[in-house]
Write a protein that holds these residues in place. Structure first.
Motif, PDB file in Angstrom:
ATOM      1  N   CYS A 171       0.849  -1.195   0.000  1.00  0.00           N
ATOM      2  CA  CYS A 171       0.000   0.000   0.000  1.00  0.00           C
ATOM      3  C   CYS A 171       0.884   1.245   0.000  1.00  0.00           C
ATOM      4  CB  CYS A 171      -0.981  -0.029   1.178  1.00  0.00           C
ATOM      5  SG  CYS A 171      -0.325   0.547   2.754  1.00  0.00           S
ATOM      6  N   ALA A 173       1.298   3.441   2.250  1.00  0.00           N
ATOM      7  CA  ALA A 173       2.039   3.604   3.503  1.00  0.00           C
ATOM      8  C   ALA A 173       3.194   2.607   3.632  1.00  0.00           C
ATOM      9  CB  ALA A 173       1.096   3.482   4.697  1.00  0.00           C
ATOM     10  N   CYS A 245       4.027  -2.678   7.999  1.00  0.00           N
ATOM     11  CA  CYS A 245       3.336  -1.449   7.564  1.00  0.00           C
ATOM     12  C   CYS A 245       2.322  -1.003   8.617  1.00  0.00           C
ATOM     13  CB  CYS A 245       2.643  -1.663   6.233  1.00  0.00           C
ATOM     14  SG  CYS A 245       1.620  -0.265   5.726  1.00  0.00           S
ATOM     15  N   CYS A 248      -1.316  -1.586   6.528  1.00  0.00           N
ATOM     16  CA  CYS A 248      -1.788  -2.883   6.006  1.00  0.00           C
ATOM     17  C   CYS A 248      -1.039  -4.078   6.587  1.00  0.00           C
ATOM     18  CB  CYS A 248      -1.731  -2.906   4.485  1.00  0.00           C
ATOM     19  SG  CYS A 248      -0.077  -3.130   3.795  1.00  0.00           S
TER      20      CYS A 248
END
Ligand SMILES: [Zn+2]
Lengths: 268, 68
Positions: A171, A173, A245, A248
């Motif tokens: 993702c 991030a 992360c 996610c």
């Protein structure tokens, strides 16, 4: 399954003749729902191409009105649209291109209180926003709601994009962790943007949405495509989902909260 | 040693640290760049501990926040 009219068969004939799309692919497009967040530099080409392609339902979000300084790149709006809400201006052009498409407008700014409910109803989301608080909010919401989306960012002569399938591919991030501090990064309004670069990146995002819907090719999963229009160099940087992360990985996020507005113009 | 930086292979002296490389490569805001070495992202607070070695593939990824 749906039966296309003769008008639709003619209109979509260049899609249908594509071996990887065909009538089945065009049906998938007609049955899909895509949300375009931002009716600006990226949202304009995305909305135009998705409407032309015959995406069944397109939602478009923007709380702003058209400004004269938008017209250098936001090609869905015309001179006569100055001061008109962007979503209404966009909807009029999309319906003019393709009356078969249902356009839903959200004349508002997205925040933690409303984004999940809106995103949940769509198969794919386009990030066409111009600030980091919105970009990270969209990432959080799409991961939480498990809706795939296309990240897009542009600045000066450059662009970057990646496609995210939550919990399967990296993702936003995973790559950038969290928003930069206020005013640390120049914005289009402070540093400028070549209008055509918005079109280059927006059409890549539209193509990614259509690829995902039809199920053809390799989406920009686990890679960031960056380009510099000055040199016309395009690069893919590959990476993996970050197990640590913040959004996610592992426990991941549990709820949506607003990020602080990190640019002078925190608008959707 | 040879390093591949954003796709370009360069010859650099041995034993360079990541913060030194960020200066050599004229990275404007070193605290604003996402650094990836051999497919792994390096957290900001770990930059100073990283010494580069021959053959490393390094990518600098920059924030781009525009869209409207
Ligand atoms: Zn992630």
């Amino acid at each position: 399954m749906r039966d296309f009219s003769d008008e639709e068969l003619e209109r979509y004939s260049r899609h249908i003749i594509l071996q990887d799309v065909g009538i089945e692919g065009q049906e998938k497009i007609a049955n899909s729902k895509v949300l375009v967040i931002g009716a600006g530099g990226l949202g304009s080409p995305v909305a135009l191409y998705l409407a032309a392609a015959g995406v069944g339902e397109i939602g478009i979000v923007d709380g702003d009105v058209v400004d004269l300084s938008n017209l250098q790149r936001q090609v869905i709006h015309t001179t006569a649209d100055v001061s008109v809400p962007k979503v209404l201006s966009a909807k009029a052009k999309m319906e003019a291109i393709n009356p078969n498409v249902k356009v839903t407008v959200y004349q508002k700014f997205l925040d933690a209180s409303n984004i999940l409910d809106i995103v949940k109803g769509y198969d794919f989301v386009i990030d066409g926003t111009d600030n980091f608080s919105s970009k990270f909010l969209i990432n959080d919401a799409c991961v939480l709601a498990n809706v795939p989306y296309s990240h897009g960012g542009i600045l000066r002569f450059g662009g970057q994009t990646m496609t995210i399938k939550p919990h399967e591919s990296a993702c936003y991030a995973c790559v950038f962790d969290s928003p930069p501090p206020a005013n640390a990064i120049p914005t289009c309004s402070s540093a400028g943007i070549l209008g055509a670069v918005a079109g280059m990146l927006g059409t890549i995002q539209a193509a990614e949405a259509l690829k995902y819907i039809v199920g053809v090719g390799d989406p920009l999963y686990n890679r960031l495509l960056t380009f510099d229009a000055k040199s016309m160099n395009f690069r893919n940087v590959n990476f993996k989902k970050n197990p640590k992360c913040r959004v996610c990985g592992g426990e991941g996020i549990k709820e949506i909260r607003d990020y602080e507005a990190v640019v002078c113009e925190a608008k959707l | 040693m040879k390093l591949t930086i954003n796709g370009d292979t360069k010859e650099l002296k041995d034993g360079i640290s990541l913060p030194e490389l960020l200066i050599i490569e004229n990275v404007e805001q070193p605290d604003m760049v996402s650094v990836q070495i051999n497919d792994e992202f390096i957290r900001q607070d770990e930059h100073t501990n990283v010494v580069l070695k021959d053959g490393d593939e390094i990518n600098f990824l920059y924030f781009m926040g525009g869209g409207a």
